[in-house]
Write a protein that holds these residues in place. Structure first.
Motif, PDB file in Angstrom:
ATOM      1  N   LYS A 171      24.476 -29.217 -38.435  1.00  0.00           N
ATOM      2  CA  LYS A 171      24.158 -30.383 -39.265  1.00  0.00           C
ATOM      3  C   LYS A 171      24.997 -30.370 -40.545  1.00  0.00           C
ATOM      4  CE  LYS A 171      20.419 -33.146 -41.138  1.00  0.00           C
ATOM      5  NZ  LYS A 171      20.991 -34.330 -40.464  1.00  0.00           N
ATOM      6  N   PHE A 172      25.202 -29.195 -41.108  1.00  0.00           N
ATOM      7  CA  PHE A 172      26.064 -29.073 -42.287  1.00  0.00           C
ATOM      8  C   PHE A 172      27.474 -29.582 -41.983  1.00  0.00           C
ATOM      9  CE2 PHE A 172      29.374 -26.205 -44.039  1.00  0.00           C
ATOM     10  CZ  PHE A 172      29.375 -26.656 -45.351  1.00  0.00           C
TER      11      PHE A 172
ATOM     12  N   LEU B 264      17.871 -26.702 -44.951  1.00  0.00           N
ATOM     13  CA  LEU B 264      18.935 -25.694 -44.909  1.00  0.00           C
ATOM     14  C   LEU B 264      20.317 -26.341 -44.996  1.00  0.00           C
ATOM     15  CD1 LEU B 264      17.571 -23.290 -42.145  1.00  0.00           C
ATOM     16  CD2 LEU B 264      17.927 -22.710 -44.540  1.00  0.00           C
ATOM     17  N   ALA B 265      20.529 -27.391 -44.216  1.00  0.00           N
ATOM     18  CA  ALA B 265      21.841 -28.047 -44.190  1.00  0.00           C
ATOM     19  C   ALA B 265      22.160 -28.695 -45.533  1.00  0.00           C
ATOM     20  CB  ALA B 265      21.877 -29.094 -43.077  1.00  0.00           C
ATOM     21  N   PHE B 266      21.169 -29.361 -46.144  1.00  0.00           N
ATOM     22  CA  PHE B 266      21.403 -30.005 -47.435  1.00  0.00           C
ATOM     23  C   PHE B 266      21.654 -28.968 -48.529  1.00  0.00           C
ATOM     24  CE2 PHE B 266      18.413 -33.633 -45.892  1.00  0.00           C
ATOM     25  CZ  PHE B 266      19.419 -34.111 -45.080  1.00  0.00           C
ATOM     26  N   THR B 267      20.928 -27.855 -48.487  1.00  0.00           N
ATOM     27  CA  THR B 267      21.126 -26.798 -49.485  1.00  0.00           C
ATOM     28  C   THR B 267      22.524 -26.208 -49.365  1.00  0.00           C
ATOM     29  OG1 THR B 267      18.756 -26.247 -49.415  1.00  0.00           O
ATOM     30  CG2 THR B 267      20.238 -24.595 -50.361  1.00  0.00           C
ATOM     31  N   LEU B 268      22.972 -25.972 -48.136  1.00  0.00           N
ATOM     32  CA  LEU B 268      24.311 -25.422 -47.919  1.00  0.00           C
ATOM     33  C   LEU B 268      25.381 -26.419 -48.372  1.00  0.00           C
ATOM     34  CD1 LEU B 268      25.427 -22.755 -46.723  1.00  0.00           C
ATOM     35  CD2 LEU B 268      25.830 -23.991 -44.601  1.00  0.00           C
ATOM     36  N   ALA B 269      25.171 -27.698 -48.056  1.00  0.00           N
ATOM     37  CA  ALA B 269      26.126 -28.736 -48.472  1.00  0.00           C
ATOM     38  C   ALA B 269      26.136 -28.891 -49.998  1.00  0.00           C
ATOM     39  CB  ALA B 269      25.771 -30.064 -47.812  1.00  0.00           C
ATOM     40  N   HIS B 270      24.976 -28.727 -50.613  1.00  0.00           N
ATOM     41  CA  HIS B 270      24.807 -28.762 -52.067  1.00  0.00           C
ATOM     42  C   HIS B 270      25.673 -27.667 -52.704  1.00  0.00           C
ATOM     43  CE1 HIS B 270      21.541 -29.475 -55.357  1.00  0.00           C
ATOM     44  NE2 HIS B 270      22.609 -28.954 -55.934  1.00  0.00           N
ATOM     45  N   LEU B 271      25.538 -26.449 -52.201  1.00  0.00           N
ATOM     46  CA  LEU B 271      26.340 -25.334 -52.695  1.00  0.00           C
ATOM     47  C   LEU B 271      27.829 -25.569 -52.437  1.00  0.00           C
ATOM     48  CD1 LEU B 271      26.774 -22.460 -53.790  1.00  0.00           C
ATOM     49  CD2 LEU B 271      26.175 -21.599 -51.506  1.00  0.00           C
ATOM     50  N   ASN B 272      28.134 -26.111 -51.271  1.00  0.00           N
ATOM     51  CA  ASN B 272      29.537 -26.316 -50.914  1.00  0.00           C
ATOM     52  C   ASN B 272      30.233 -27.287 -51.862  1.00  0.00           C
ATOM     53  OD1 ASN B 272      31.769 -25.821 -49.049  1.00  0.00           O
ATOM     54  ND2 ASN B 272      31.536 -27.976 -48.492  1.00  0.00           N
TER      55      ASN B 272
ATOM     56  N   ILE C 221      20.885 -39.697 -47.108  1.00  0.00           N
ATOM     57  CA  ILE C 221      20.043 -38.497 -47.168  1.00  0.00           C
ATOM     58  C   ILE C 221      18.600 -38.880 -47.484  1.00  0.00           C
ATOM     59  CG2 ILE C 221      19.609 -36.349 -48.435  1.00  0.00           C
ATOM     60  CD1 ILE C 221      22.063 -36.106 -46.737  1.00  0.00           C
ATOM     61  N   GLN C 222      18.423 -39.780 -48.451  1.00  0.00           N
ATOM     62  CA  GLN C 222      17.085 -40.180 -48.866  1.00  0.00           C
ATOM     63  C   GLN C 222      16.300 -40.811 -47.712  1.00  0.00           C
ATOM     64  OE1 GLN C 222      19.979 -40.581 -50.398  1.00  0.00           O
ATOM     65  NE2 GLN C 222      19.786 -41.019 -52.587  1.00  0.00           N
ATOM     66  N   LYS C 223      16.959 -41.664 -46.951  1.00  0.00           N
ATOM     67  CA  LYS C 223      16.291 -42.337 -45.833  1.00  0.00           C
ATOM     68  C   LYS C 223      15.937 -41.339 -44.735  1.00  0.00           C
ATOM     69  CE  LYS C 223      18.570 -46.759 -46.748  1.00  0.00           C
ATOM     70  NZ  LYS C 223      19.617 -47.733 -46.316  1.00  0.00           N
ATOM     71  N   GLU C 224      16.808 -40.389 -44.501  1.00  0.00           N
ATOM     72  CA  GLU C 224      16.551 -39.380 -43.477  1.00  0.00           C
ATOM     73  C   GLU C 224      15.348 -38.515 -43.847  1.00  0.00           C
ATOM     74  OE1 GLU C 224      19.001 -35.692 -41.435  1.00  0.00           O
ATOM     75  OE2 GLU C 224      20.136 -37.383 -42.241  1.00  0.00           O
ATOM     76  N   ILE C 225      15.265 -38.145 -45.116  1.00  0.00           N
ATOM     77  CA  ILE C 225      14.130 -37.329 -45.578  1.00  0.00           C
ATOM     78  C   ILE C 225      12.842 -38.132 -45.522  1.00  0.00           C
ATOM     79  CG2 ILE C 225      13.145 -36.151 -47.577  1.00  0.00           C
ATOM     80  CD1 ILE C 225      15.932 -35.261 -48.347  1.00  0.00           C
ATOM     81  N   GLU C 226      12.906 -39.402 -45.887  1.00  0.00           N
ATOM     82  CA  GLU C 226      11.707 -40.252 -45.850  1.00  0.00           C
ATOM     83  C   GLU C 226      11.176 -40.374 -44.426  1.00  0.00           C
ATOM     84  OE1 GLU C 226       8.569 -42.720 -46.916  1.00  0.00           O
ATOM     85  OE2 GLU C 226       9.823 -41.385 -48.116  1.00  0.00           O
ATOM     86  N   GLU C 227      12.059 -40.504 -43.461  1.00  0.00           N
ATOM     87  CA  GLU C 227      11.628 -40.564 -42.060  1.00  0.00           C
ATOM     88  C   GLU C 227      10.921 -39.275 -41.653  1.00  0.00           C
ATOM     89  OE1 GLU C 227      15.028 -41.416 -39.677  1.00  0.00           O
ATOM     90  OE2 GLU C 227      15.315 -43.447 -40.489  1.00  0.00           O
ATOM     91  N   SER C 228      11.449 -38.151 -42.083  1.00  0.00           N
ATOM     92  CA  SER C 228      10.840 -36.859 -41.776  1.00  0.00           C
ATOM     93  C   SER C 228       9.452 -36.752 -42.403  1.00  0.00           C
ATOM     94  CB  SER C 228      11.739 -35.725 -42.277  1.00  0.00           C
ATOM     95  OG  SER C 228      11.151 -34.467 -42.031  1.00  0.00           O
TER      96      SER C 228
ATOM     97  N   GLY D  18       9.971 -34.128 -48.543  1.00  0.00           N
ATOM     98  CA  GLY D  18       9.561 -34.241 -47.145  1.00  0.00           C
ATOM     99  C   GLY D  18      10.550 -33.807 -46.096  1.00  0.00           C
ATOM    100  N   ALA D  19      11.679 -33.184 -46.452  1.00  0.00           N
ATOM    101  CA  ALA D  19      12.675 -32.771 -45.459  1.00  0.00           C
ATOM    102  C   ALA D  19      12.113 -31.710 -44.527  1.00  0.00           C
ATOM    103  CB  ALA D  19      13.926 -32.235 -46.161  1.00  0.00           C
ATOM    104  N   ASN D  20      12.552 -31.747 -43.258  1.00  0.00           N
ATOM    105  CA  ASN D  20      12.184 -30.656 -42.362  1.00  0.00           C
ATOM    106  C   ASN D  20      13.096 -29.463 -42.634  1.00  0.00           C
ATOM    107  OD1 ASN D  20      14.616 -30.829 -40.719  1.00  0.00           O
ATOM    108  ND2 ASN D  20      13.701 -32.560 -39.630  1.00  0.00           N
ATOM    109  N   VAL D  21      12.857 -28.359 -41.952  1.00  0.00           N
ATOM    110  CA  VAL D  21      13.536 -27.106 -42.295  1.00  0.00           C
ATOM    111  C   VAL D  21      15.044 -27.170 -42.044  1.00  0.00           C
ATOM    112  CG1 VAL D  21      13.722 -24.655 -41.698  1.00  0.00           C
ATOM    113  CG2 VAL D  21      11.483 -25.691 -42.008  1.00  0.00           C
ATOM    114  N   VAL D  22      15.459 -27.747 -40.927  1.00  0.00           N
ATOM    115  CA  VAL D  22      16.893 -27.837 -40.633  1.00  0.00           C
ATOM    116  C   VAL D  22      17.592 -28.723 -41.664  1.00  0.00           C
ATOM    117  CG1 VAL D  22      18.586 -28.737 -39.000  1.00  0.00           C
ATOM    118  CG2 VAL D  22      16.708 -27.308 -38.175  1.00  0.00           C
ATOM    119  N   GLN D  23      16.987 -29.843 -42.012  1.00  0.00           N
ATOM    120  CA  GLN D  23      17.539 -30.701 -43.053  1.00  0.00           C
ATOM    121  C   GLN D  23      17.658 -29.939 -44.365  1.00  0.00           C
ATOM    122  OE1 GLN D  23      14.586 -33.795 -42.989  1.00  0.00           O
ATOM    123  NE2 GLN D  23      15.767 -35.117 -41.614  1.00  0.00           N
TER     124      GLN D  23
END
Length: 450
Positions: free
Chosen positions: A361-362, A200-208, A380-387, A193-198
């Motif tokens: 956001k990253f 992108l930021a989570f994917t970049l942080a994941h890679l980082n 992260i989980q709570k933020e995605i659930e809110e979205s 359920g993440a929005n697009v900015v979340q």
């Protein structure tokens, strides 16, 4: 040339004044649209909105037609049969998931893996696959001279999926030393359920997290390939801009590490907006999602069968999913232009906004000790659930439409269906897992109560 001289250029300010006058509004601000990520979308776009030239990062044409083949509830013989039918039917790649040990030699019998794109998502319980396919995995395609086989074991994704490390973070990360590429499976961000900015930021942080680990081990130069796997949703232009923004963000992050690598983006259609209600609408949904992936610059694309995960896959539903992409490539010629969306004032501007917003956001994530720390705190989980809940509320209030679900229901839909391929749900885990969700579940449950 004389024709064009008769029509002098019109500035953005002149267009704005004309719109205000014709629509009798006090300000152009009244026409701005604000996305769920608080990005402002202008009611019109002009060359003046374009601050840079098209980005050469997007200059590639062809993309692989990838058939997703479910492995749960299927024997090795059935999986092998589906793969062979898919490849004979026009697919140029396959995508499979293995979360337990299987007879892999039987699954890949009579399949020339070196000559197709292969996306294998595995867990620590299926590690035998790496040793069995080591020669193929480590080699390059003899025609394209590119890496074609990706055996993706992503410790962070598995943490998010199962709610715990297989051993410990340190031990789990050591699996990267058995790979010659960096795997990032970012699908759960979208699917939960993440929005697009979340996303992108989570994917970049994941890679980082992986880049930082490998740099600390002085191993980063070994990895010349990065495989990103993500989901594409139903907001057509947003998803195009998302994929373009992701490639820019990854390129920028690699520059920070003074490293370069081939970035392979595999896009799959999302299950977030799918339903068994008026089920054939899923074909329309996956069509627009796949086109977004193409225009966004994905290197390979897979479409889930329209009745997945509700029914056991059939030759028909697999063929429809495959043929959607075949039509886009062989009849619509989407693979004949290097960057179809280049120079589009709206998309170029939207991409830039997503890059800037997601990167900020990253940086916030990194100031809080990175993605893993926030996952372990369940932030992260709570933020995605809110979205997810915010978007679901829009469907409940009919502010947005899921055709056949919250609007225009099919009166013939009376059967209540349980998902055939239901996701694994961990219980009593150290962290809250990121569970795939569907907006339509709310309405399907309402139907069960009637």
């Amino acid at each position: 040339m004389k024709l064009f001289s008769e029509f002098p250029p019109v500035s953005a300010k002149e267009w704005e004044d004309k719109i205000i006058k014709d629509l009798k509004i006090p300000s152009i601000d009244e026409l701005y649209w604000h996305t769920p990520e608080n990005i402002s979308i202008c009611p019109f776009y002009h060359p003046e909105h374009l601050s840079s030239k098209p980005n050469p990062l997007f200059y590639h044409t062809d993309w692989d037609i990838v058939q997703y083949v479910p492995t749960a509830h299927h024997s090795e013989e059935e999986i092998n049969e589906h793969i062979i039918k898919s490849l004979n039917g026009g697919a140029s790649g396959i995508y499979l998931e293995f979360y337990q040990k299987k007879n892999f030699s039987e699954i890949f019998n009579n399949i020339s893996l070196p000559h197709i794109y292969t996306n294998l998502q595995i867990s620590f319980d299926a590690l035998d696959l790496i040793s069995q396919l080591s020669d193929i995995y480590l080699s390059q395609n003899e025609f394209t001279h590119q890496k074609n086989c990706y055996i993706n074991i992503d410790p962070i994704y598995l943490l998010e999926k199962f709610g715990e490390w297989h051993h410990t973070q340190q031990n789990d990360f050591e699996i990267l030393h058995q790979l010659n590429h960096i795997p990032v499976n970012a699908t759960l961000y979208k699917e939960s359920g993440a929005n697009v900015v979340q996303e992108l930021a989570f994917t970049l942080a994941h890679l980082n997290e992986y880049l930082y680990y490998l740099e600390q081990k002085n191993q980063i130069k070994k990895y010349q390939y990065i495989h990103i796997h993500l989901s594409v949703g139903n907001s057509f232009f947003t998803e195009i801009a998302k994929l373009r923004a992701l490639r820019i963000l990854i390129h920028h992050l690699l520059n920070e590490y003074k490293h370069s690598a081939h970035i392979h983006i595999h896009a799959q259609t999302t299950l977030l907006n799918k339903s068994y209600l008026d089920i054939h609408n899923n074909i329309i949904r996956t069509t627009t999602e796949a086109i977004s992936a193409i225009l966004g610059g994905a290197n390979s694309i897979s479409i889930f069968p329209f009745d997945f995960p509700f029914h056991k896959i059939s030759d028909f539903s697999m063929r429809i999913a495959r043929n959607q992409l075949l039509i886009m490539k062989e009849e619509s010629y989407f693979n004949k232009t290097s960057d179809i969306s280049a120079g589009n004032f709206y998309l170029e501007n939207y991409t830039k906004q997503l890059v800037n917003t997601a990167y900020q956001k990253f940086l916030e994530i990194e100031k809080q000790n990175g993605l893993i720390s926030l996952l372990e705190q369940n932030i992260i989980q709570k933020e995605i659930e809110e979205s997810f809940q915010q978007q679901l509320q829009k469907y409940i209030e009919n502010k947005e439409i899921l055709t056949g679900v919250n609007k225009y229901p099919n009166p013939k839909d009376s059967e209540v269906i349980k998902e055939f391929y239901s996701p694994y749900i961990p219980h009593h885990t150290p962290i809250i897992p990121l569970l795939p969700k569907r907006w339509a579940s709310y309405f399907e449950h309402q139907k069960q109560k009637v």
